[in-house]
Design an enzyme around this catalytic site. Structure first.
Site, PDB file in Angstrom:
ATOM      1  N   SER A  75       0.860  -1.267   0.147  1.00  0.00           N
ATOM      2  CA  SER A  75       0.562   0.338  -0.122  1.00  0.00           C
ATOM      3  C   SER A  75       1.255   1.134   0.443  1.00  0.00           C
ATOM      4  O   SER A  75       1.837   1.092   0.048  1.00  0.00           O
ATOM      5  CB  SER A  75      -1.097  -0.159   1.230  1.00  0.00           C
ATOM      6  OG  SER A  75      -1.560   1.458   1.573  1.00  0.00           O
ATOM      7  N   TYR A 110      -3.999  -0.490  10.065  1.00  0.00           N
ATOM      8  CA  TYR A 110      -3.403  -1.014   8.195  1.00  0.00           C
ATOM      9  C   TYR A 110      -2.064  -0.677   8.181  1.00  0.00           C
ATOM     10  O   TYR A 110      -1.526  -1.543   7.173  1.00  0.00           O
ATOM     11  CB  TYR A 110      -4.778  -0.250   7.859  1.00  0.00           C
ATOM     12  CG  TYR A 110      -4.834  -0.473   6.066  1.00  0.00           C
ATOM     13  CD1 TYR A 110      -5.733  -1.207   5.773  1.00  0.00           C
ATOM     14  CD2 TYR A 110      -4.247   0.462   5.626  1.00  0.00           C
ATOM     15  CE1 TYR A 110      -5.934  -1.805   4.150  1.00  0.00           C
ATOM     16  CE2 TYR A 110      -4.289   0.694   3.917  1.00  0.00           C
ATOM     17  CZ  TYR A 110      -4.317  -0.530   3.383  1.00  0.00           C
ATOM     18  OH  TYR A 110      -4.343  -1.497   2.127  1.00  0.00           O
TER      19      TYR A 110
HETATM   20  P1  NAP Z   1     -12.468  -5.607  -1.893  1.00  0.00           P
HETATM   21  O1  NAP Z   1     -13.052  -4.433  -3.492  1.00  0.00           O
HETATM   22  O2  NAP Z   1     -12.459  -4.763  -0.100  1.00  0.00           O
HETATM   23  O3  NAP Z   1     -11.072  -6.256  -2.259  1.00  0.00           O
HETATM   24  C1  NAP Z   1     -10.829  -6.994  -0.814  1.00  0.00           C
HETATM   25  C2  NAP Z   1     -10.713  -8.855  -1.414  1.00  0.00           C
HETATM   26  O4  NAP Z   1      -9.948  -9.384   0.096  1.00  0.00           O
HETATM   27  C3  NAP Z   1     -11.964  -8.925  -1.524  1.00  0.00           C
HETATM   28  O5  NAP Z   1     -12.141 -10.491  -1.724  1.00  0.00           O
HETATM   29  C4  NAP Z   1     -12.636  -9.760   0.139  1.00  0.00           C
HETATM   30  O6  NAP Z   1     -13.264 -10.384   0.303  1.00  0.00           O
HETATM   31  C5  NAP Z   1     -11.326 -10.335   1.229  1.00  0.00           C
HETATM   32  N1  NAP Z   1     -10.882 -10.239   2.096  1.00  0.00           N
HETATM   33  C6  NAP Z   1     -11.511  -9.635   3.185  1.00  0.00           C
HETATM   34  N2  NAP Z   1     -11.521 -10.592   4.367  1.00  0.00           N
HETATM   35  C7  NAP Z   1     -11.004 -11.249   3.947  1.00  0.00           C
HETATM   36  C8  NAP Z   1     -11.567 -12.958   4.778  1.00  0.00           C
HETATM   37  N3  NAP Z   1     -10.986 -12.966   5.840  1.00  0.00           N
HETATM   38  N4  NAP Z   1     -10.761 -13.335   4.019  1.00  0.00           N
HETATM   39  C9  NAP Z   1     -10.825 -13.719   2.261  1.00  0.00           C
HETATM   40  N5  NAP Z   1     -10.988 -13.047   1.768  1.00  0.00           N
HETATM   41  C10 NAP Z   1     -11.105 -11.972   2.188  1.00  0.00           C
HETATM   42  O7  NAP Z   1     -10.671  -3.732  -1.538  1.00  0.00           O
HETATM   43  P2  NAP Z   1      -9.075  -4.049  -2.747  1.00  0.00           P
HETATM   44  O8  NAP Z   1      -9.311  -2.211  -2.878  1.00  0.00           O
HETATM   45  O9  NAP Z   1      -9.394  -4.464  -4.166  1.00  0.00           O
HETATM   46  O10 NAP Z   1      -7.741  -4.209  -1.599  1.00  0.00           O
HETATM   47  C11 NAP Z   1      -7.444  -5.685  -1.835  1.00  0.00           C
HETATM   48  C12 NAP Z   1      -5.884  -5.228  -2.023  1.00  0.00           C
HETATM   49  O11 NAP Z   1      -4.697  -4.038  -2.024  1.00  0.00           O
HETATM   50  C13 NAP Z   1      -6.147  -5.452  -0.272  1.00  0.00           C
HETATM   51  O12 NAP Z   1      -5.288  -6.402   0.935  1.00  0.00           O
HETATM   52  C14 NAP Z   1      -6.069  -3.702  -0.121  1.00  0.00           C
HETATM   53  O13 NAP Z   1      -4.951  -3.517   1.524  1.00  0.00           O
HETATM   54  C15 NAP Z   1      -4.900  -3.456  -1.003  1.00  0.00           C
HETATM   55  N6  NAP Z   1      -4.898  -2.108  -1.600  1.00  0.00           N
HETATM   56  C16 NAP Z   1      -6.109  -1.620  -1.572  1.00  0.00           C
HETATM   57  C17 NAP Z   1      -5.715   0.061  -2.104  1.00  0.00           C
HETATM   58  C18 NAP Z   1      -6.767   0.984  -2.863  1.00  0.00           C
HETATM   59  O14 NAP Z   1      -6.895   1.858  -2.967  1.00  0.00           O
HETATM   60  N7  NAP Z   1      -8.337   0.145  -3.229  1.00  0.00           N
HETATM   61  C19 NAP Z   1      -4.228   0.372  -1.995  1.00  0.00           C
HETATM   62  C20 NAP Z   1      -3.391  -0.662  -1.834  1.00  0.00           C
HETATM   63  C21 NAP Z   1      -3.745  -1.699  -0.940  1.00  0.00           C
HETATM   64  P3  NAP Z   1     -15.135 -10.273   0.467  1.00  0.00           P
HETATM   65  O15 NAP Z   1     -15.657  -9.570  -0.479  1.00  0.00           O
HETATM   66  O16 NAP Z   1     -15.717 -11.676   1.157  1.00  0.00           O
HETATM   67  O17 NAP Z   1     -15.265  -9.122   1.626  1.00  0.00           O
END
Ligand code: NAP
Length: 251
Positions: free
Chosen positions: A143, A156
């Site tokens: 991140s 986080y």
């Molecule tokens: P998202 O749309 O909320 O997706 C998160 C994913 O993680 C979903 O598939 C969710 O499943 C899964 N997840 C959460 N808790 C879980 C658990 N206990 N067991 C299994 N799966 C679980 O968010 P995203 O933005 O795509 O995030 C993906 C990654 O990128 C994360 O590590 C996040 O911290 C990182 N990230 C995101 C951003 C951003 O700007 N979006 C920036 C930097 C880093 P469910 O759908 O079932 O909840």
């Protein structure tokens, strides 16, 4: 000789593959030739259907990664259903927001357990297989808060800063065993994870103004970096945290 980014014949495990960045990466790896194990607590049916439409084998693997209980089964099921495990993308993650003065132990533990503890133990389970089968590629999702402090997201920031250190440590230990361990640090990407920020008019404006590319990223924007770090093109890249952020860190 095959194209350096070709993933034909490789099996990739992606956690949190039903939506957002995980889905974007899974489909990019599938487009580059990889078969897909789409892991998560919400079945990644759409991702699997789209990967199959690209001509790949793809399977849903159900696992709640808030504990490390399923990590061994995720590896076993992948090998059983798809015949191997060459690439692991540790993408599943959560965020909890609150003032640090009020932050609860529950919000600390939930984020650390999913974002850091399960990442380590799933990497360990996958690497045990990879070591015995000639190596592999591990990609952790970091991140901007691997590099910066952020605000009101103490667990986080701690978890994603931890991902930076863990990525380098595992690269140090496993590079000689044929495993590349690297990370992608997404900038501000429009997903469920950032829905609250996108909806907050003033934060949204401040964020957009700071991004040199002038827009939020999309899950598709992560695909090229993921294919690179999953392919032989990155065989000599180790412990690197690749920012895909529209220039945010350069500002
Ligand atoms: P998202 O749309 O909320 O997706 C998160 C994913 O993680 C979903 O598939 C969710 O499943 C899964 N997840 C959460 N808790 C879980 C658990 N206990 N067991 C299994 N799966 C679980 O968010 P995203 O933005 O795509 O995030 C993906 C990654 O990128 C994360 O590590 C996040 O911290 C990182 N990230 C995101 C951003 C951003 O700007 N979006 C920036 C930097 C880093 P469910 O759908 O079932 O909840």
């Amino acid at each position: 000789m095959s194209h350096p980014f070709d993933l034909a014949g490789k099996v990739a495990v992606i956690t949190g593959a039903n939506t957002g960045i995980g889905q974007g990466i899974a489909l990019a790896l599938a487009a580059a030739g990889a078969d897909i194990a789409a892991v998560g607590r919400t079945p990644a049916t759409e991702t699997v259907e789209k990967a199959r439409a690209l001509g790949r084998r793809a399977e849903v693997i159900s696992a709640d990664l808030s504990t490390i209980d399923p990590v061994g089964r995720v590896v076993d099921e992948t090998i059983e259903k798809l015949g191997g495990l060459d690439i692991l993308v540790n993408n599943a993650g959560i965020i909890r927001r609150n003032d640090s003065l009020d932050f609860t132990e529950e919000d600390w533990d939930a984020v650390m357990d999913t974002n850091l503890k399960s990442v380590f133990f799933l990497a360990q389970a996958a690497a045990r297989h990879m070591v015995a089968h000639g190596g592999g590629k591990i990609i952790n999702i970091a991140s901007m808060l691997t590099f910066q402090g952020g605000i009101r997201v103490p667990s986080y920031t701690a978890s994603k800063s931890g991902i930076g250190g863990l990525t380098k440590l595992l690269a140090n230990e496993w590079a000689s065993k044929g495993i590349n361990v690297n990370a992608i640090a997404p900038g501000y990407i429009a997903t469920n994870n950032t829905a609250a920020l996108q909806a907050d008019e003033s934060r949204n404006r401040q964020i957009m103004e700071r991004i040199p590319s002038g827009r939020w990223g999309s899950p598709d924007d992560m695909g090229g970096a993921a294919v690179f770090l999953a392919s032989r093109a990155s065989d000599y890249v180790q412990g690197h945290i690749l920012a895909v952020d529209g220039g945010w860190l350069a500002r």
